[in-house]
Design an enzyme around this catalytic site. Structure first.
Site, PDB file in Angstrom:
ATOM      1  N   ILE A   1       0.945  -1.240   0.018  1.00  0.00           N
ATOM      2  CA  ILE A   1      -0.056  -0.174  -0.028  1.00  0.00           C
ATOM      3  C   ILE A   1       0.875   1.428  -0.028  1.00  0.00           C
ATOM      4  CG2 ILE A   1      -1.919   1.165   1.269  1.00  0.00           C
ATOM      5  CD1 ILE A   1      -2.792  -1.437   2.236  1.00  0.00           C
ATOM      6  N   CYS A   2       1.946   1.008   0.826  1.00  0.00           N
ATOM      7  CA  CYS A   2       2.788   2.431   0.962  1.00  0.00           C
ATOM      8  C   CYS A   2       3.540   2.659  -0.541  1.00  0.00           C
ATOM      9  CB  CYS A   2       3.845   2.202   1.827  1.00  0.00           C
ATOM     10  SG  CYS A   2       3.323   2.087   3.770  1.00  0.00           S
ATOM     11  N   THR A   3       4.042   1.618  -1.301  1.00  0.00           N
ATOM     12  CA  THR A   3       4.454   1.777  -2.451  1.00  0.00           C
ATOM     13  C   THR A   3       3.561   2.250  -3.355  1.00  0.00           C
ATOM     14  OG1 THR A   3       6.028   0.118  -2.238  1.00  0.00           O
ATOM     15  CG2 THR A   3       5.637   0.729  -4.553  1.00  0.00           C
TER      16      THR A   3
ATOM     17  N   LEU B   1       3.024   6.294  -2.526  1.00  0.00           N
ATOM     18  CA  LEU B   1       4.007   7.280  -2.696  1.00  0.00           C
ATOM     19  C   LEU B   1       4.374   7.186  -4.201  1.00  0.00           C
ATOM     20  CD1 LEU B   1       4.003   7.311   0.517  1.00  0.00           C
ATOM     21  CD2 LEU B   1       6.532   7.418   0.242  1.00  0.00           C
TER      22      LEU B   1
END
Length: 153
Positions: A44-46, A49
C-alpha cells in the site's frame, strides 16, 4: 491525539535518505505536505507514494513542498527511493523511534510504526489539512489535492 486544522504544526528535524537534515520550520513561507506511512517496500505504501511521485506536479506547481516520513532507517529509505525514483525527500523518524509521528498523532504504538497520516502545513506553520488512516487503509489523495488547491487560491 491527532492534530486538527488550525493547530500549529510541531516543528521537527529529521534526516532524509541521504542523512541530510530537513527542518520543517526552515520552510516557513511555503506550504509543506507531510505524508506519514508505515513501511518502505510495502504494497500500500508503494502504491500511495508512487501515485504521489506521478502526480508531484500537482503539488509543486502550487508551491507545496512534499516530504514523506516513516520509522524506517535512512539506508532502507535510500534503497527504496532509488528503486522507485521518488523525487521528494523520504525522512527517517527511526530514532528516537517515532517521535515526530507521535507529535502529529500518527503513531501506531502497538506496532511501532507510523499510521497513514497526511498533514498540509501552510506557509505560517498551521495545519490546513489533517487526515490519519490506519496502516491497512489506503488514502484517497483527492482530499490533499483539494486542500492544496484551496491554499493556492
Amino acid at each position: 491525539m491527532t492534530l486538527s486544522v488550525g493547530d500549529t504544526a510541531p516543528d521537527f528535524t529529521l534526516n532524509d535518505s541521504d542523512r541530510q537534515p530537513f527542518t520543517l520550520s526552515e520552510h516557513r513561507g511555503s506550504p509543506v505536505l507531510v505524508v506519514f506511512y508505515p513501511f518502505a517496500f510495502s504494497g500500500i505504501c508503494t502504491g500511495e507514494l508512487c501515485q504521489l511521485r506521478d502526480e508531484l506536479g500537482t503539488y509543486t506547481d502550487a508551491g507545496v513542498r512534499v516530504v514523506a516520513v516513516s520509522c524506517d532507517p535512512a539506508p532502507a529509505l535510500k534503497a527504496w527511493k532509488t528503486e522507485q525514483g521518488f523525487d521528494f525527500p523520504l525522512l527517517s523518524d527511526f530514532w528516537p523511534h517515532g517521535e515526530v509521528a507521535k507529535a502529529y498523532g500518527a503513531f501506531f504504538e502497538t506496532a511501532g510504526m507510523a499510521n497513514r497520516g497526511t498533514f498540509l502545513v501552510d506557509a505560517e506553520g498551521k495545519v490546513a489539512f489533517a487526515e490519519v488512516n490506519g496502516p491497512g487503509d489506503a488514502r484517497a489523495q483527492s482530499g490533499w489535492k483539494d486542500a492544496v488547491a484551496a491554499l493556492a487560491s
